[in-house]
Enzyme design. Structure first.
Site, PDB file in Angstrom:
ATOM      1  N   GLY A 113      -1.858   9.925   3.237  1.00  0.00           N
ATOM      2  CA  GLY A 113      -0.712   8.563   2.689  1.00  0.00           C
ATOM      3  C   GLY A 113      -1.148   6.921   3.857  1.00  0.00           C
ATOM      4  N   GLN A 137      -0.711  -0.016   8.822  1.00  0.00           N
ATOM      5  CA  GLN A 137      -1.706   0.212   9.662  1.00  0.00           C
ATOM      6  C   GLN A 137      -3.462  -0.014   9.775  1.00  0.00           C
ATOM      7  OE1 GLN A 137      -0.297   4.391   7.377  1.00  0.00           O
ATOM      8  NE2 GLN A 137      -1.497   5.136   9.630  1.00  0.00           N
ATOM      9  N   CYS A 188      -1.134  11.991  11.913  1.00  0.00           N
ATOM     10  CA  CYS A 188      -1.189  10.551  11.172  1.00  0.00           C
ATOM     11  C   CYS A 188      -2.852   9.756  12.202  1.00  0.00           C
ATOM     12  CB  CYS A 188      -0.031   9.709  12.683  1.00  0.00           C
ATOM     13  SG  CYS A 188      -0.307   8.044  11.775  1.00  0.00           S
ATOM     14  N   LEU A 189      -2.884   9.116  10.569  1.00  0.00           N
ATOM     15  CA  LEU A 189      -4.499   8.657  10.753  1.00  0.00           C
ATOM     16  C   LEU A 189      -4.293   8.014  12.391  1.00  0.00           C
ATOM     17  CD1 LEU A 189      -5.440   7.857   7.127  1.00  0.00           C
ATOM     18  CD2 LEU A 189      -6.151   9.662   9.159  1.00  0.00           C
ATOM     19  N   HIS A 244       7.042   9.049   5.957  1.00  0.00           N
ATOM     20  CA  HIS A 244       6.908   8.826   6.887  1.00  0.00           C
ATOM     21  C   HIS A 244       5.501   7.096   6.652  1.00  0.00           C
ATOM     22  CE1 HIS A 244       2.356   9.501   9.691  1.00  0.00           C
ATOM     23  NE2 HIS A 244       2.203   9.039   8.951  1.00  0.00           N
ATOM     24  N   GLU A 245       5.094   6.883   5.140  1.00  0.00           N
ATOM     25  CA  GLU A 245       4.626   5.516   5.016  1.00  0.00           C
ATOM     26  C   GLU A 245       5.760   4.244   5.873  1.00  0.00           C
ATOM     27  OE1 GLU A 245       1.764   6.008   5.597  1.00  0.00           O
ATOM     28  OE2 GLU A 245       1.486   7.714   4.365  1.00  0.00           O
ATOM     29  N   HIS A 247       6.541   3.455   9.243  1.00  0.00           N
ATOM     30  CA  HIS A 247       5.222   2.396   9.321  1.00  0.00           C
ATOM     31  C   HIS A 247       5.999   0.859   8.958  1.00  0.00           C
ATOM     32  CE1 HIS A 247       2.482   5.283  10.914  1.00  0.00           C
ATOM     33  NE2 HIS A 247       1.647   5.907   9.402  1.00  0.00           N
TER      34      HIS A 247
HETATM   35  O1  GNR Z   1      -2.936  12.037   6.345  1.00  0.00           O
HETATM   36  C1  GNR Z   1      -2.120  12.278   6.713  1.00  0.00           C
HETATM   37  N1  GNR Z   1      -1.145  13.458   6.836  1.00  0.00           N
HETATM   38  C2  GNR Z   1       0.067  13.772   6.847  1.00  0.00           C
HETATM   39  C3  GNR Z   1       0.729  15.564   6.956  1.00  0.00           C
HETATM   40  C4  GNR Z   1       2.162  15.548   7.215  1.00  0.00           C
HETATM   41  C5  GNR Z   1       3.186  14.288   6.897  1.00  0.00           C
HETATM   42  C6  GNR Z   1       2.778  13.010   7.098  1.00  0.00           C
HETATM   43  C7  GNR Z   1       1.249  12.782   7.224  1.00  0.00           C
HETATM   44  S1  GNR Z   1       0.650  11.501   6.434  1.00  0.00           S
HETATM   45  C8  GNR Z   1      -1.272  11.136   7.709  1.00  0.00           C
HETATM   46  C9  GNR Z   1      -1.695   9.794   7.214  1.00  0.00           C
HETATM   47  C10 GNR Z   1      -0.888   8.819   7.712  1.00  0.00           C
HETATM   48  O2  GNR Z   1      -0.970   8.128   8.992  1.00  0.00           O
HETATM   49  N2  GNR Z   1      -0.100   8.137   6.980  1.00  0.00           N
HETATM   50  O3  GNR Z   1       0.796   7.331   7.450  1.00  0.00           O
HETATM   51 NI    NI Z   2       0.760   8.030   9.516  1.00  0.00          NI
END
Ligand code: GNR
Ligand code: NI
Length: 171
Positions: A46, A51, A94-95, A136-137, A140
């Site tokens: 995601g 980001q 998270c990236l 999670h997104e 952000h």
């Molecule tokens: O790549 C991602 N893996 C992930 C694993 C578990 C819960 C959420 C994520 S999102 C993350 C990519 C990212 O940072 N998205 O904002």
């Molecule tokens: Ni993230």
């Protein structure tokens, strides 16, 4: 399509609250395509526009399990309109928070309203990994990182590690 650099925490732009997209036009579609390319290149599931330093409410996700299968999803102005009382723990990464993984508890199922790539209103009921990733997104877009859900001590340790890694990179 073009790959764009991903912001790494701590960065004040990751704390901004993103604005609703007023109109799904060619610029927004280009942004979504760039986000997908950036997400696939980084091997993430995601990515939020936040980001990339773009304060607009755009999210892309692909939680397809098979590596040779692409299931890109685009969510514009996503809004959680229902969340289950039942919660589950997922190990998240998270990236924008490299090399840190930890457990986060969130509702196990959600209902989400959003606009698709064509600007058409959609409703999605999600559970499991997709529900976790969407939350999670959307976090952000509201300036929240998964480490903000951890204990103060764990968050402090994570920020220290990230700050050190940044210093090393700039040295
Ligand atoms: O790549 C991602 N893996 C992930 C694993 C578990 C819960 C959420 C994520 S999102 C993350 C990519 C990212 O940072 N998205 O904002
Ligand atoms: Ni993230």
């Amino acid at each position: 399509m073009a790959k764009r650099p991903i912001l790494i925490a701590p960065d004040p732009r990751l704390k901004e609250v993103a604005k609703d997209v007023p109109k799904v036009d060619a610029d927004i579609r280009r942004l979504a395509d760039d986000m997908l390319e950036t997400m696939y290149a980084a091997e993430g599931i995601g990515l939020a526009a936040t980001q990339l330093g773009v304060p607009l409410r755009v999210v892309v996700i692909d939680v397809a399990q098979k590596e040779d299968k692409f299931e890109p999803m685009v969510f514009i102005n996503p809004k959680i309109v229902w969340a289950s009382d039942e919660k589950a723990v997922f190990q998240e990464g998270c990236l924008s928070v490299p090399d840190i993984w930890d457990d986060v508890e969130r509702p196990i199922a959600i209902k989400c309203e959003y606009l698709d790539r064509d600007g058409k209103p959609q409703t999605l009921e999600a559970e499991g990994l997709l529900a976790d990733c969407l939350q999670h997104e959307i976090d952000h877009l509201n300036g929240t990182l998964f480490i903000d859900h951890l204990s103060r001590l764990k968050r402090a340790m994570a920020i220290k590690k990230l700050t050190k890694a940044k210093k090393r990179e700039n040295a």
